[in-house]
Scaffold this active site. Structure first.
Site, short mmCIF file in Angstrom:
data_model
loop_
_atom_site.label_atom_id
_atom_site.label_comp_id
_atom_site.label_asym_id
_atom_site.label_seq_id
_atom_site.Cartn_x
_atom_site.Cartn_y
_atom_site.Cartn_z
CB SER A 69 33.80 68.09 18.05
OG SER A 69 35.05 67.57 18.40
CB THR A 101 32.91 73.38 18.20
OG1 THR A 101 32.93 72.56 19.34
CG2 THR A 101 31.75 74.35 18.27
CB THR A 109 29.75 71.94 20.11
OG1 THR A 109 30.90 71.18 20.47
CG2 THR A 109 29.12 72.46 21.40
NE ARG A 167 32.00 72.20 29.31
CZ ARG A 167 32.26 72.58 28.07
NH1 ARG A 167 31.61 72.08 27.05
NH2 ARG A 167 33.18 73.49 27.83
CB VAL A 168 26.03 73.94 29.57
CG1 VAL A 168 25.73 74.92 28.45
CG2 VAL A 168 24.84 72.99 29.77
N GLY A 169 28.78 74.16 27.67
CA GLY A 169 29.89 75.01 27.24
C GLY A 169 29.44 76.37 26.75
CG ASP A 170 32.07 78.23 23.99
OD1 ASP A 170 32.15 76.99 24.09
OD2 ASP A 170 32.54 78.86 23.02
CB THR A 224 35.92 76.76 18.06
OG1 THR A 224 36.12 75.36 18.26
CG2 THR A 224 37.14 77.34 17.36
N GLY A 225 36.89 76.02 20.97
CA GLY A 225 37.94 75.74 21.94
C GLY A 225 37.36 75.58 23.33
N GLY A 260 35.47 76.08 26.12
CA GLY A 260 34.34 76.98 26.31
C GLY A 260 34.36 77.79 27.60
N1 ASP Z 1 33.62 75.29 22.63
C1 ASP Z 1 33.19 73.95 22.79
C2 ASP Z 1 32.83 73.70 24.23
O1 ASP Z 1 33.53 74.17 25.11
C3 ASP Z 1 34.18 72.91 22.39
C4 ASP Z 1 34.96 73.12 21.12
O2 ASP Z 1 34.93 74.16 20.47
O3 ASP Z 1 35.66 72.18 20.74
O4 ASP Z 1 31.90 72.98 24.48
#
Ligand code: ASP
Length: 328
Positions: free
Chosen positions: A86, A188, A206, A216-219, A239-240, A242
């Site tokens: 990840s 992450t 991450t 795609r861009v996450g948090d 984490t998780g 995003g």
């Molecule tokens: N937070 C990350 C994202 O959404 C992914 C993760 O924490 O596993 O890109």
């Protein structure tokens, strides 16, 4: 939702990391700049892989190094690890087969840098730090981020390992895309550290959701979403899934709640409750928050069972299970 008993359990675990002011004098005579009292360094990071990352960070912190160096070099250990699928090298690709990386870093002065959708560079966290230190900007994206990294001497490489490629090829047979983050498929790394000068820094890095849409861009690279620190208060990382963190600007929320007097544990619980209140299908996703206040108190909370964090303080490394919202 969290029972008081569980809250107390986590809070007391967390308080192990609190700085015992009586023993600080002998063990670490350094005075904080902000509060004028002696502090002991501490580093915390998300998930089990944080153990190795913290070890590296601790080497720096225990030698009176800067928190910023600790949070950069700590997460670099995980970025370089092909077994962490990840983060960085070995990360799972997007649905088109590209490994795209997001990372952010923030120092004690409130300076911040980040990169998103960056390809071909093993250490996006170091590129983020460079963005912070040598450009007038906070965030560089995609090709521009890559161009900048190459100009700064970062090596271009293939981040897609054979293992990740095989899994992706397998996935392509059905191409079933479910953006569900459960407890198995994310690690992450978000890291927060306080150094012996009492300064806090944070980092987050991450490869994002496996098989996400290209672009795609996450948090994680969004300052205030995946990570935020304020040297007056403390810091938070997420984490998780995003998207849920971005919609509620989670890390900023946690830090602001601490500023208003909440403990780190109360603050992370409130941030999870915000998601519960605002996002109708929250049960489908996992989110974990980790927070650290300037006194070294830790808070950790997630939506589902299974979130844990690594802590290194007073020469001791530990992996601690977080309390969670959805019980039974
Ligand atoms: N937070 C990350 C994202 O959404 C992914 C993760 O924490 O596993 O890109």
């Amino acid at each position: 939702m969290a029972s008081r008993r569980n809250f107390i359990k986590v809070a007391s675990l967390a308080s192990v990391g609190a700085f015992a002011s009586s023993s600080c004098k002998t063990e670490n005579p350094t005075k904080t700049k902000s509060q004028g009292k002696a502090v002991k360094p501490i580093v915390i990071s998300t998930w089990k892989n944080g153990i190795n990352a913290n070890k590296k960070a601790w080497e720096i912190l225990s030698n009176s190094g800067r928190a910023l160096d600790a949070v950069e070099q700590g997460v670099m250990v995980v970025e370089a690890d092909p077994n962490d699928m990840s983060v960085g090298y070995g990360g799972r690709p997007d649905r088109d087969g590209f490994v795209t990386l997001d990372a952010s870093i923030m120092d004690e002065t409130g300076n911040a840098g980040s990169v998103c959708a960056l390809q071909h560079i093993m250490h996006p966290i170091s590129v983020a730090r460079k963005v912070m230190e040598v450009t007038p900007h906070v965030m560089l994206a995609g090709d521009g981020a890559l161009q900048f990294a190459l100009e700064k001497g970062f090596e271009k490489m293939n981040l897609l390992t054979e293992k990740a490629k095989k899994e992706w090829e397998e996935w392509k047979k059905t191409s079933k895309y479910e953006p569900v983050i459960n407890i198995e498929n994310h690690d992450t790394i978000g890291m927060l550290a306080i150094d012996s000068n009492g300064n806090i820094s944070g980092s987050c890095t991450t490869s994002g959701l496996a098989y996400k849409m290209h672009g795609r861009v996450g948090d994680s690279p969004i300052i205030g979403a995946g990570m935020f620190v304020d040297n007056e208060v403390g810091g938070a990382v997420a984490t998780g899934m995003g998207e849920l963190v971005m919609k509620t600007l989670g890390s900023f929320l946690v830090v602001e709640l601490m500023r208003q007097g909440r403990t780190p544990q109360e603050a992370v619980e409130e941030a999870i409750l915000r998601i519960v209140k605002k996002i109708p299908d929250y049960k489908k996703f996992q989110i974990g928050y980790l927070a650290l206040d300037k006194n070294g108190n830790v808070g950790a909370y997630s939506l589902h069972k299974g979130f844990n964090y690594a802590k290194y303080a007073e020469n001791k490394s530990a992996l601690i299970d977080a309390d969670y919202y959805l019980k039974g």
